[in-house]
Design a protein around this motif. Structure first.
Motif, PDB file in Angstrom:
ATOM      1  N   ILE A 484       0.866  -1.189   0.000  1.00 15.07           N
ATOM      2  CA  ILE A 484       0.000   0.000   0.000  1.00 15.07           C
ATOM      3  C   ILE A 484       0.897   1.231   0.000  1.00 15.07           C
ATOM      4  O   ILE A 484       1.866   1.310   0.765  1.00 15.07           O
ATOM      5  CB  ILE A 484      -0.927  -0.005   1.225  1.00 15.07           C
ATOM      6  CG1 ILE A 484      -1.847  -1.239   1.188  1.00 15.07           C
ATOM      7  CG2 ILE A 484      -1.773   1.269   1.257  1.00 15.07           C
ATOM      8  CD1 ILE A 484      -2.693  -1.398   2.410  1.00 15.07           C
ATOM      9  N   ILE A 485       0.544   2.215  -0.802  1.00 13.05           N
ATOM     10  CA  ILE A 485       1.383   3.402  -0.914  1.00 13.05           C
ATOM     11  C   ILE A 485       1.346   4.213   0.362  1.00 13.05           C
ATOM     12  O   ILE A 485       2.369   4.666   0.872  1.00 13.05           O
ATOM     13  CB  ILE A 485       0.934   4.254  -2.112  1.00 13.05           C
ATOM     14  CG1 ILE A 485       1.184   3.494  -3.408  1.00 13.05           C
ATOM     15  CG2 ILE A 485       1.629   5.611  -2.132  1.00 13.05           C
ATOM     16  CD1 ILE A 485       0.715   4.218  -4.648  1.00 13.05           C
ATOM     17  N   LYS A 486       0.164   4.415   0.920  1.00  7.71           N
ATOM     18  CA  LYS A 486       0.030   5.202   2.130  1.00  7.71           C
ATOM     19  C   LYS A 486      -0.640   4.370   3.228  1.00  7.71           C
ATOM     20  O   LYS A 486      -1.126   3.273   2.991  1.00  7.71           O
ATOM     21  CB  LYS A 486      -0.769   6.463   1.842  1.00  7.71           C
ATOM     22  CG  LYS A 486      -0.077   7.410   0.870  1.00  7.71           C
ATOM     23  CD  LYS A 486      -0.897   8.687   0.695  1.00  7.71           C
ATOM     24  CE  LYS A 486      -0.184   9.646  -0.264  1.00  7.71           C
ATOM     25  NZ  LYS A 486      -0.956  10.893  -0.447  1.00  7.71           N
ATOM     26  N   ASN A 487      -0.710   4.960   4.429  1.00  5.00           N
ATOM     27  CA  ASN A 487      -1.351   4.288   5.557  1.00  5.00           C
ATOM     28  C   ASN A 487      -2.827   4.062   5.245  1.00  5.00           C
ATOM     29  O   ASN A 487      -3.613   5.012   5.143  1.00  5.00           O
ATOM     30  CB  ASN A 487      -1.205   5.143   6.820  1.00  5.00           C
ATOM     31  CG  ASN A 487      -1.636   4.367   8.059  1.00  5.00           C
ATOM     32  OD1 ASN A 487      -2.591   3.617   8.020  1.00  5.00           O
ATOM     33  ND2 ASN A 487      -0.900   4.560   9.142  1.00  5.00           N
ATOM     34  N   GLY A 513      -3.363 -11.766  -4.999  1.00  3.76           N
ATOM     35  CA  GLY A 513      -2.578 -10.768  -4.299  1.00  3.76           C
ATOM     36  C   GLY A 513      -2.345  -9.546  -5.165  1.00  3.76           C
ATOM     37  O   GLY A 513      -2.091  -9.659  -6.367  1.00  3.76           O
ATOM     38  N   LEU A 514      -2.415  -8.349  -4.587  1.00  7.70           N
ATOM     39  CA  LEU A 514      -2.319  -7.106  -5.353  1.00  7.70           C
ATOM     40  C   LEU A 514      -1.275  -6.173  -4.738  1.00  7.70           C
ATOM     41  O   LEU A 514      -0.942  -6.288  -3.548  1.00  7.70           O
ATOM     42  CB  LEU A 514      -3.676  -6.413  -5.379  1.00  7.70           C
ATOM     43  CG  LEU A 514      -4.833  -7.210  -6.007  1.00  7.70           C
ATOM     44  CD1 LEU A 514      -6.150  -6.605  -5.605  1.00  7.70           C
ATOM     45  CD2 LEU A 514      -4.692  -7.234  -7.509  1.00  7.70           C
ATOM     46  N   SER A 515      -0.831  -5.238  -5.576  1.00 11.54           N
ATOM     47  CA  SER A 515       0.153  -4.252  -5.121  1.00 11.54           C
ATOM     48  C   SER A 515      -0.175  -2.894  -5.732  1.00 11.54           C
ATOM     49  O   SER A 515      -0.424  -2.791  -6.945  1.00 11.54           O
ATOM     50  CB  SER A 515       1.569  -4.651  -5.524  1.00 11.54           C
ATOM     51  OG  SER A 515       2.474  -3.590  -5.261  1.00 11.54           O
ATOM     52  N   MET A 516      -0.258  -1.902  -4.844  1.00 14.96           N
ATOM     53  CA  MET A 516      -0.418  -0.531  -5.322  1.00 14.96           C
ATOM     54  C   MET A 516       0.950   0.069  -5.623  1.00 14.96           C
ATOM     55  O   MET A 516       1.085   0.958  -6.481  1.00 14.96           O
ATOM     56  CB  MET A 516      -1.142   0.319  -4.270  1.00 14.96           C
ATOM     57  CG  MET A 516      -2.587  -0.121  -4.023  1.00 14.96           C
ATOM     58  SD  MET A 516      -3.324   0.697  -2.605  1.00 14.96           S
ATOM     59  CE  MET A 516      -3.229   2.408  -3.127  1.00 14.96           C
ATOM     60  N   VAL A 517       1.981  -0.410  -4.940  1.00 15.76           N
ATOM     61  CA  VAL A 517       3.339   0.113  -5.120  1.00 15.76           C
ATOM     62  C   VAL A 517       3.826  -0.176  -6.537  1.00 15.76           C
ATOM     63  O   VAL A 517       4.412   0.690  -7.207  1.00 15.76           O
ATOM     64  CB  VAL A 517       4.300  -0.490  -4.070  1.00 15.76           C
ATOM     65  CG1 VAL A 517       5.728  -0.063  -4.361  1.00 15.76           C
ATOM     66  CG2 VAL A 517       3.864  -0.096  -2.684  1.00 15.76           C
TER      67      VAL A 517
END
Length: 539
Positions: A484-487, A513-517
């Motif tokens: 996650i990019i932010k909290n 599974g996913l990634s925002m980064v």
């Protein structure tokens, strides 16, 4: 010759009665004249009653040869006449009768002829007597005008020689008769004796019965060996009944009566007529929240508990199965003679539902039913056979996770499902809703989503593991906390739209599974000047 005349006089003297003035005697009417009635009273001379001693009605009824009671007023042998009086004879006779009633308490008869202030006038053999209103009956008189014209029996309370102040009482006669009747009744009342009586009053707690100037109480509990809602089910005022004397207290004259005791207690030999497992027929006599009461015979009732009405785990109210007055077949389950209880069952006459389920259903078969219960782990669906089948929360959707089944189902909602497993011996049946459609994890999802694909996601919930998201309105995935990019707790809430890249596909575990980064890094590289210079150099 003188001797002969003397003998003749003696002969005549023996033939006629000795009569004196003031005597009352009976004569025979010889003839009716204009001024007198000629009467033979057995004397040497005929008697005469003045015509004005009769009423016109009496004269019309008087016939020659009729007997008539008269009083000898005067005898005039020298003139050969005897004066008689019918009215004086009647008065003297009445006076004698009244005096005897007054002295001895004898009963006389009279006719109530007129209503007057404070009471009535009574004609007693031609004498006018007064009957006080309070002496007509032992109870207060309501319709006084209806009394006039009645022929009644009386006792004389007061009397004078001139018969101008005669007071009589009907109440005294009634009281004496009641007293005699009560004495006779009490002499016949003994415990254990059957007596007759008339229903006098009916109350909620029992019946008062007039046994003969004494009342006995028949309590509601002594009317029948069986159920009784109210004494009026058996008795009405005025009914003639036979009852048994249960108890008699001579000091208080209290009589306790029984009606059911005329028959033997049906519970004494109950086990000779009913045995466990026997099928019998009875009538529904009571319905409650916990069951129905069935009358098997007079005085014998059994209870069908609500749990014995139907094989269903949660049967409805007994009134849904039975009505008062229904004739119903039941099975005897248990007899408790000491407590006068019989347990009955109705469901025992029906096939067991799990046996029917085993016959009618198989794994993979489509079925339908209505939601009966909603729990945290699933919903129970009522089947036509009366059993409940479970749809587990995990068998509602292939690709979605829900917090509670109530998000999808409502009570009494009709549901179609597939039989997943069937274990009649354990009384278990599992259904699935998602199985109505093909499993998307086998073909659709593998074909549609690939590792490295960028997708649009809607945040479903935030947790310590990351963001649970719905990928393009079709399947759930997890944006790992590290990706996650932010909290997430601060920047992302339920319903937020985020962009992410698929970095893991596990079809066996059904996880994505996913990634925002990764998506962000790719975007930055695409927008970097260095990358543009590299591309120019390459050219």
């Amino acid at each position: 010759m003188e001797v002969q005349n003397s003998d003749l006089e003696q002969l005549y003297a023996g033939t006629f009665r000795s009569i004196e003035s003031g005597m009352i005697m009976t004569g025979k009417v010889i003839s009716k004249k204009s001024d007198a009635i000629v009467v033979d009273i057995g004397y040497k001379s005929e008697g005469f009653i003045p015509i004005d001693d009769f009423t016109q009605e009496e004269l019309d009824e008087l016939k020659e040869g009729s007997d008539i009671e008269v009083l000898v007023s005067s005898i005039r042998d020298s003139e050969g006449t005897i004066t008689l009086s019918k009215s004086r004879a009647k008065i003297l006779k009445t006076q004698k009768m009244l005096q005897q009633s007054f002295d001895e308490g004898a009963i006389i008869e009279g006719k109530i002829v007129e209503r007057t202030k404070g009471g009535f006038f009574v004609d007693v053999a031609g004498v006018k007597a007064f009957l006080p209103g309070s002496h007509y009956d032992v109870r207060p008189l309501r319709a006084a005008d209806d009394v006039v014209g009645q022929q009644c029996r009386f006792k004389v309370l007061k009397l004078n020689n001139k018969l101008n102040n005669v007071i009589v009482s009907r109440r005294a006669v009634i009281e004496e008769e009641k007293k005699k009747k009560k004495t006779q009744t009490l002499s016949n009342i003994k415990e254990g004796v059957v007596v007759k009586g008339a229903v006098k009053n009916v109350t909620d707690y029992g019946v008062f019965i007039d046994l003969g100037e004494i009342d006995g109480l028949l309590h509601i509990s002594d009317i029948s060996w069986g159920r009784i809602n109210h004494p009026t089910d058996y008795f009405n005022v005025g009914d003639e009944v036979e009852v048994l004397v249960l108890k008699y207290d001579q000091d208080s004259e209290k009589v306790t009566l029984g009606y059911k005791q005329k028959k033997s207690d049906p519970w004494l030999d109950i086990e000779t007529r009913y045995t466990e497992g026997k099928l019998v027929t009875g009538k529904v006599v009571g319905i409650t929240d916990y069951g129905a009461f069935i009358e098997l015979e007079e005085g014998v009732e059994g209870l069908v508990h609500v749990s014995e009405l139907d094989w269903s785990a949660r049967p409805g109210h007994p009134s849904k199965y039975l009505e008062i007055g229904d004739s119903v077949d039941v099975a005897v389950l248990k007899i408790e003679n000491n407590q006068r209880r019989i347990s009955l069952g109705i469901k025992q006459l029906k096939p067991k539902p799990w046996e029917l389920v085993a016959e009618r259903y198989a794994v993979g078969q489509k079925v339908s039913g209505k939601v009966r219960t909603i729990t945290d782990f699933g919903v129970f669906v009522g089947m036509p056979e009366g059993i409940d089948a479970l749809i587990h929360i995990s068998d509602i959707f292939w690709t979605k996770h829900i917090k509670h089944p109530s998000e999808v189902f409502k009570l009494r909602q009709k549901v179609e499902a597939v039989v997943l497993s069937l274990e009649p011996e354990k009384k278990r049946m599992l259904l699935g809703v998602k199985q109505l459609k093909p499993d998307p994890w086998t073909t659709e999802i593998p074909q549609r989503f690939k590792i490295g694909s960028d997708v649009s996601c809607k945040v479903l919930r935030v947790s310590e593991y990351g963001l649970f998201v719905e990928i393009e309105d079709s399947v759930e995935g997890l944006v790992y906390a590290s990706e996650i990019i932010k909290n997430a707790e601060e920047d992302y809430v339920e319903g937020s739209i985020v962009q992410a890249r698929i970095i893991k596909l596990d079809f066996e575990q059904r996880k994505i599974g996913l990634s925002m980064v990764a998506t962000s890094d790719s975007r930055r590289r695409d927008e970097s000047p260095d990358k543009a210079n590299e591309e120019t150099t390459d050219e």
